[in-house]
Each structure stands twice: as structure tokens, then as C-alpha cells.
Design an enzyme around this catalytic site. Structure first.
Site, mmCIF file in Angstrom:
data_model
loop_
_atom_site.group_PDB
_atom_site.id
_atom_site.type_symbol
_atom_site.label_atom_id
_atom_site.label_comp_id
_atom_site.label_asym_id
_atom_site.label_seq_id
_atom_site.Cartn_x
_atom_site.Cartn_y
_atom_site.Cartn_z
ATOM 1 N N ARG A 151 22.208 64.656 -8.872
ATOM 2 C CA ARG A 151 21.532 65.817 -9.516
ATOM 3 C C ARG A 151 20.412 65.570 -10.575
ATOM 4 O O ARG A 151 19.302 66.053 -10.682
ATOM 5 C CB ARG A 151 22.819 66.704 -10.183
ATOM 6 N N ARG A 168 28.229 70.385 -8.635
ATOM 7 C CA ARG A 168 26.980 70.359 -8.824
ATOM 8 C C ARG A 168 26.375 69.179 -9.325
ATOM 9 O O ARG A 168 25.064 68.883 -8.767
ATOM 10 C CB ARG A 168 26.422 71.688 -10.013
ATOM 11 N N CYS A 169 27.021 68.440 -9.940
ATOM 12 C CA CYS A 169 26.356 67.232 -10.369
ATOM 13 C C CYS A 169 26.054 66.119 -9.256
ATOM 14 O O CYS A 169 25.293 65.186 -9.293
ATOM 15 C CB CYS A 169 27.383 66.429 -11.451
ATOM 16 N N MET A 170 27.049 66.292 -8.337
ATOM 17 C CA MET A 170 27.072 65.067 -7.162
ATOM 18 C C MET A 170 26.244 65.519 -6.089
ATOM 19 O O MET A 170 26.215 64.931 -5.017
ATOM 20 C CB MET A 170 28.409 64.923 -6.870
ATOM 21 N N GLY A 188 31.044 67.384 -11.577
ATOM 22 C CA GLY A 188 31.785 68.050 -10.812
ATOM 23 C C GLY A 188 30.597 68.054 -9.553
ATOM 24 O O GLY A 188 29.906 67.387 -9.063
#
EC number: 3.5.3.6
Length: 420
Positions: free
Chosen positions: A148, A407-409, A405
Site C-alpha cells: 500500500r 488494506r496495508c497488504m 492489515g
């Protein structure tokens, strides 16, 4: 759609049509307790467990949309001689490892892509090398599975991240090269480093950058994205026609679970958002600021009561769903720490998050979201089209310890536009 996916993201929740992932490899384990902090980790992950958990995320997304792996995209562009030469030269110059340039250029594209990501072992054939505490001549990219941050799709362009920590700078170079040269994904890149007025104080990371609606950007400012970085984005938005609003949310510098806005706030549906109550909803010292832009001019900059109220006043009313539930602040803190507010939307009301955050999932269920296990999706035991709203719960006992989480990945490159 053609074989090339062109960037287009006008919201956080539009139906996903393409996403870039990076499966964690040996770079995640290639550290010791002594240098974990330098690698931006508070602990060392168990790679074998993290790989299995990440496989769930990857396989679920492959059932839903087009997925691309960073290493595959990087290998592809390294087949182009001038791209290979330029990328290696820039990496070696910036990271001051010019002595390994020739050996890197001698590698075939796949091996070179591996070493750019996983690092290059330090040659111990000199006294300096033999006595060095370093293990690598070129350090591994420990954080790259959080795709991200190093690039973010802003409408029809790709904003290249200016990372807050030097250990992550190479990620941005890789992502810029991919978008400039890949035959599979394509987007015009905007890089703060290329701006003639570039200042060292400018940092921008994708975890702080949310496209709420075509006319609304949400940006967190704290340890990873500076006010100068947001000013760069304002300068870019001022070139566009019409009205735009940038809502800035100040974030605490500690604990480390507050590094990005998406750790305390994510969008779930047209009318729902996930919030970490103490930062987003409760009165505190962290300001919410609205910046209104109209036809190239900043019309006003003013403080707001909170992020949710500000969005409501902009014609985007959202009902907050509470990370960790509403009953116990300790539970809220525990689940926020493990990315309980960090959800990735694959469509309006259709999201992915960690199964471990049971109180958050209960709160989601109370707000009309069906909880579906990732294993059932992968095994084709459920038909996702049967559900209007859902959370696909992926395993995250190990991945969450990396500090991010779903979204980060995930780095979305294309979404369908949302009918508001």
C-alpha cells in the site's frame, strides 16, 4: 478490458478490478532482534506461518479480481536492458553500494528481481567485510508485503510514495519503474522526488492516503506523512478543475499502531466506516482539518469537530462501526493494535479483515455484515454474490504482528466507479 490494466481509482470501495500484492519471502526473516527496529518491526515474524496466512489473502483476492505480484512485474520489466541498467544504477547510487553494480547487472531478470527484494549477501573477502556487523551489502526489503505504502492510485494517476524511512526507499523506485514500463499495469506516475521544489521534509505513504470520493481525499499526518507531503498533494490537486476537498487527520506519534490513518479509519460501504473511537470520534488534541479547493485556489482551511462529522457536512454521511466494539476501551486498544480498523474493500459493503479481531467482527455483524471465513471462499463453499454485505475473515495471528492489515497488504490499481 484489455490485457493492460490502466489505473483508475475514484473511491475506497468501488468494485476491485486489479490489485498488486507481494507475497512475503525470506526478506521478512532476514533480521535479528538487534536490527528489527531498524527494519521497522517490533518483533520477528515466523515466515512459514506468515506465508500460509498471506496465501489466504492472495487466494481470496484471486477468486474476486485480477491480482499481480510485485516480483513478477519486476522480473518482466528487468527484461528491458535500459530499464535494468537504470534501476540498478539508481539503487546502487542512492544506497551507496556501487561495488555490487556489475554483479547485479550480470544476473538474469528473475534472480535480479529476487536480490532487489530479498537483499544481497555481503561478501566477506575483505577485512572490512569480514569484521562488519552487516549481513547484507544490499539490505532486504522487509516491509514490501505492505504494498500500500510505496505507491497509491490517485484517480487516474499513480502517486509514488516518498517514504519516511530510508529502509523503504527502494520500494518506491521499484513501483515507479513497474508503472512506467510494465506491459500488464499502466499508469502515469507522479513522484515528489522529481519535483524541482522537492524538500527533504516531504514524506507521503499510502497508508495515510484514502480516496473517499471523486471530490474528497482523506490524508493522515503523523510519523509517516508530513504536512509538507500533504502540501505537495494540495499543489497537485490545485491543477485539476472543479471543487475538491482534502480532509487531514492528525495522528499520534505513539504507539506504533497509529503510524497510518488506515490503522484508525477505513471505509466499508457507501454509508459505513470503521473507526477507532478514541482517535476518530472522541474529543482529543489531534485535529481534523478541512482544506477546500475550487478551480485551482485554496478557498479555506479550517478545523472540524471530527472526521465523520466533516464527511457528513461534505455530503457523505457515514455511520461509524467501532473497532473492538463499544463496551471496553481495553478491547478496543487490543484489536486496534492488531489492525482491527484496517479493512480492504473489494466492493461496496464487501471487505476483507483479520479473523483474530473477534469483537470488531461481532460489531460488523451487528451492522449487517455477514462473516465469511477465507477458507470457505477458497474452497468454493460459499457464493459471494449471494451476500449484499460481508467480511471475509483471513487468518492473521502472524501477519498482524508485522504492523498492518488487509488494506496495508493491497495496492489497488483499478476500481469501478461507485453510484452514490
Amino acid at each position: 478490458m484489455s490485457n493492460v490494466i490502466e489505473t483508475c481509482v475514484h473511491s475506497e470501495i468501488g468494485e476491485i478490478e486489479g490489485v498488486i500484492l507481494h507475497t512475503p519471502g525470506s526478506e521478512v526473516e532476514n533480521m535479528t532482534p538487534g536490527n528489527a527496529e531498524r527494519a521497522l518491526y517490533s518483533d520477528i515474524l515466523n515466515l512459514s506461518v506468515a506465508e500460509q496466512e498471506y496465501k489466504q489473502l492472495s487466494e481470496v483476492l484471486s477468486k474476486i479480481t485480477n491480482t499481480f505480484q510485485v516480483k513478477d512485474l519486476l522480473t518482466e520489466i528487468l527484461e528491458i536492458p535500459e530499464v535494468k541498467e537504470d534501476l540498478v544504477t539508481r539503487i546502487c547510487k542512492v544506497e551507496q553500494v556501487k561495488t555490487i553494480k556489475s554483479s547485479l547487472l550480470s544476473l538474469d531478470p528473475e534472480k535480479l528481481a529476487t536480490q532487489i527484494i530479498e537483499g544481497v549477501p555481503l561478501n566477506k573477502n575483505t577485512l572490512t567485510g569480514f569484521l562488519s556487523d552487516e549481513r547484507n551489502a544490499l539490505r532486504p526489503l522487509h516491509n514490501f508485503f505492505f504494498t500500500r505504502d510505496a505507491s497509491m492510485t490517485m484517480y487516474d494517476e499513480v502517486l509514488i510514495g516518498k517514504m519516511a524511512n530510508k529502509v523503504r526507499e527502494r520500494e518506491s523506485k521499484v513501483m515507479e519503474a513497474i508503472f512506467n514500463h510494465s506491459s500488464k499495469v499502466m499508469g502515469k506516475t507522479v513522484n515528489p522526488m522529481s519535483d524541482k521544489h522537492m524538500r527533504d521534509e516531504i514524506t507521503i505513504e499510502g497508508g495515510d492516503f484514502l480516496v473517499a470520493r471523486e471530490d474528497i481525499l482523506l490524508i493522515g499526518t503523523g510519523v509517516r506523512t508530513t504536512t509538507q507531503g500533504i502540501d505537495f498533494i494540495i499543489k497537485k490537486i490545485k491543477k485539476a478543475k472543479g471543487k475538491h476537498n482534502i480532509v487531514v487527520q492528525q495522528l499520534p506519534s505513539k504507539p506504533e499502531s497509529f503510524i497510518h490513518l488506515d490503522m484508525v479509519f477505513t471505509l466499508l460501504d457507501r454509508d459505513k466506516c470503521m473507526v477507532y473511537d478514541p482517535i476518530i470520534m472522541q474529543p482529543n488534541k489531534y485535529q481534523t482539518i478541512l482544506i477546500s479547493i475550487d478551480n485551482g485556489k485554496v478557498q479555506k482551511i479550517e478545523k472540524q469537530n471530527n472526521l465523520v462529522e466533516c464527511l457528513r457536512d461534505l455530503g457523505m454521511p457515514l455511520e461509524p462501526v467501532y473497532c473492538g466494539g463499544r463496551k471496553d476501551i481495553w478491547i478496543q486498544e487490543r484489536e486496534q493494535w492488531h489492525s482491527g480498523a484496517n479493512f480492504f474493500a473489494v466492493g461496496p459493503g464487501k471487505v476483507i479483515g483479520y479473523a483474530r479481531n473477534v469483537y470488531t467482527l461481532e460489531e460488523m455483524n451487528n451492522n449487517g455484515f455477514e462473516i465469511i471465513s477465507a477458507s470457505d471462499v477458497i474452497a468454493d463453499k460459499v457464493n459471494l454474490s449471494d451476500y449484499e454485505k460481508y467480511v471475509i475473515a483471513i487468518s492473521g495471528s502472524e501477519l498482524a504482528r508485522g504492523g498492518g492489515g488487509a488494506r496495508c497488504m493491497t495496492m489497488p490499481i483499478r476500481r469501478r466507479k461507485v453510484e452514490w
